[in-house]
Design a protein around this motif. Sequence first.
Motif, PDB file in Angstrom:
ATOM      1  N   THR A  26     -43.224   3.583  36.615  1.00 13.61           N
ATOM      2  CA  THR A  26     -43.430   4.204  35.311  1.00 13.61           C
ATOM      3  C   THR A  26     -42.569   3.540  34.247  1.00 13.61           C
ATOM      4  O   THR A  26     -43.037   3.235  33.149  1.00 13.61           O
ATOM      5  N   ILE A  27     -41.312   3.289  34.570  1.00 15.28           N
ATOM      6  CA  ILE A  27     -40.404   2.630  33.625  1.00 15.28           C
ATOM      7  C   ILE A  27     -40.934   1.249  33.249  1.00 15.28           C
ATOM      8  O   ILE A  27     -40.960   0.881  32.069  1.00 15.28           O
ATOM      9  N   VAL A  34     -43.254  -2.577  24.326  1.00 15.92           N
ATOM     10  CA  VAL A  34     -42.113  -3.146  23.603  1.00 15.92           C
ATOM     11  C   VAL A  34     -42.011  -4.648  23.871  1.00 15.92           C
ATOM     12  O   VAL A  34     -41.838  -5.446  22.948  1.00 15.92           O
ATOM     13  N   LEU A  35     -42.138  -5.021  25.138  1.00 12.98           N
ATOM     14  CA  LEU A  35     -42.044  -6.447  25.484  1.00 12.98           C
ATOM     15  C   LEU A  35     -43.206  -7.246  24.896  1.00 12.98           C
ATOM     16  O   LEU A  35     -43.011  -8.355  24.397  1.00 12.98           O
ATOM     17  N   MET A  36     -44.399  -6.663  24.932  1.00 14.05           N
ATOM     18  CA  MET A  36     -45.550  -7.373  24.384  1.00 14.05           C
ATOM     19  C   MET A  36     -45.437  -7.504  22.865  1.00 14.05           C
ATOM     20  O   MET A  36     -45.823  -8.531  22.294  1.00 14.05           O
ATOM     21  N   LEU A  39     -43.266 -10.408  22.190  1.00 16.78           N
ATOM     22  CA  LEU A  39     -44.000 -11.656  22.404  1.00 16.78           C
ATOM     23  C   LEU A  39     -44.951 -11.942  21.250  1.00 16.78           C
ATOM     24  O   LEU A  39     -45.087 -13.089  20.815  1.00 16.78           O
ATOM     25  N   ARG A  40     -45.591 -10.904  20.729  1.00 20.01           N
ATOM     26  CA  ARG A  40     -46.496 -11.089  19.589  1.00 20.01           C
ATOM     27  C   ARG A  40     -45.720 -11.593  18.368  1.00 20.01           C
ATOM     28  O   ARG A  40     -46.211 -12.430  17.609  1.00 20.01           O
ATOM     29  N   GLU A  41     -44.492 -11.088  18.190  1.00 19.95           N
ATOM     30  CA  GLU A  41     -43.638 -11.554  17.091  1.00 19.95           C
ATOM     31  C   GLU A  41     -43.280 -13.027  17.252  1.00 19.95           C
ATOM     32  O   GLU A  41     -42.983 -13.705  16.265  1.00 19.95           O
ATOM     33  N   MET A 101     -51.668 -13.293  28.652  1.00 16.96           N
ATOM     34  CA  MET A 101     -50.731 -12.382  28.016  1.00 16.96           C
ATOM     35  C   MET A 101     -51.397 -11.221  27.282  1.00 16.96           C
ATOM     36  O   MET A 101     -50.926 -10.758  26.259  1.00 16.96           O
ATOM     37  N   SER A 102     -52.499 -10.717  27.843  1.00 16.61           N
ATOM     38  CA  SER A 102     -53.093  -9.501  27.278  1.00 16.61           C
ATOM     39  C   SER A 102     -52.399  -8.301  27.910  1.00 16.61           C
ATOM     40  O   SER A 102     -51.913  -8.374  29.046  1.00 16.61           O
ATOM     41  N   ASP A 103     -52.330  -7.217  27.164  1.00 19.45           N
ATOM     42  CA  ASP A 103     -51.663  -6.013  27.659  1.00 19.45           C
ATOM     43  C   ASP A 103     -52.249  -5.571  29.001  1.00 19.45           C
ATOM     44  O   ASP A 103     -51.515  -5.234  29.926  1.00 19.45           O
ATOM     45  N   ALA A 104     -53.579  -5.574  29.107  1.00  9.23           N
ATOM     46  CA  ALA A 104     -54.239  -5.092  30.329  1.00  9.23           C
ATOM     47  C   ALA A 104     -53.934  -5.986  31.523  1.00  9.23           C
ATOM     48  O   ALA A 104     -53.673  -5.491  32.627  1.00  9.23           O
TER      49      ALA A 104
END
Length: 133
Positions: A26-27, A34-36, A39-41, A101-104
């Motif tokens: 879960t963590i 947040v991590l993604m 990365l987008r930034e 690097m997609s969220d899914a």
Amino acid sequence: MGLFSFLSKKDNRQFVSAEAFEEKSTIQLNMLPVLMEKLRELNVDEDRELMLEFFFYTNAYQKAQAFAQELSNLSYQVKYGIAEGAKKLFLITGWTTKVKMSDAVVAGWINQMCNLGYKFDCEFDGWGTIPDQ
């Protein structure tokens, strides 16, 4: 008794309880947005493919060795050994093949790593990457 005889001692105690597995999974998934976002930034869009660095811990050399072999079977670069500063813990670390690097896709990979780690009694402690690969 040989120099590395301590490595042959088996520790059959369970390292990852079902409760710890659920909590850690879960963590890891809750940290994903947040991590993604970070990365987008850094201009890593969802079509980009990057290798991911991973970290696992366990309480027995044999478990670390077996799990490292399983990860190697996935064509991951893997190494394992005594965790620095923790004589009774073993670290399994390395790099994946490229992951989209997609969220899914990354969420699916996290689930896979948590479940596979649990199967081998190893705790998934997290992942990272380097955008400039």
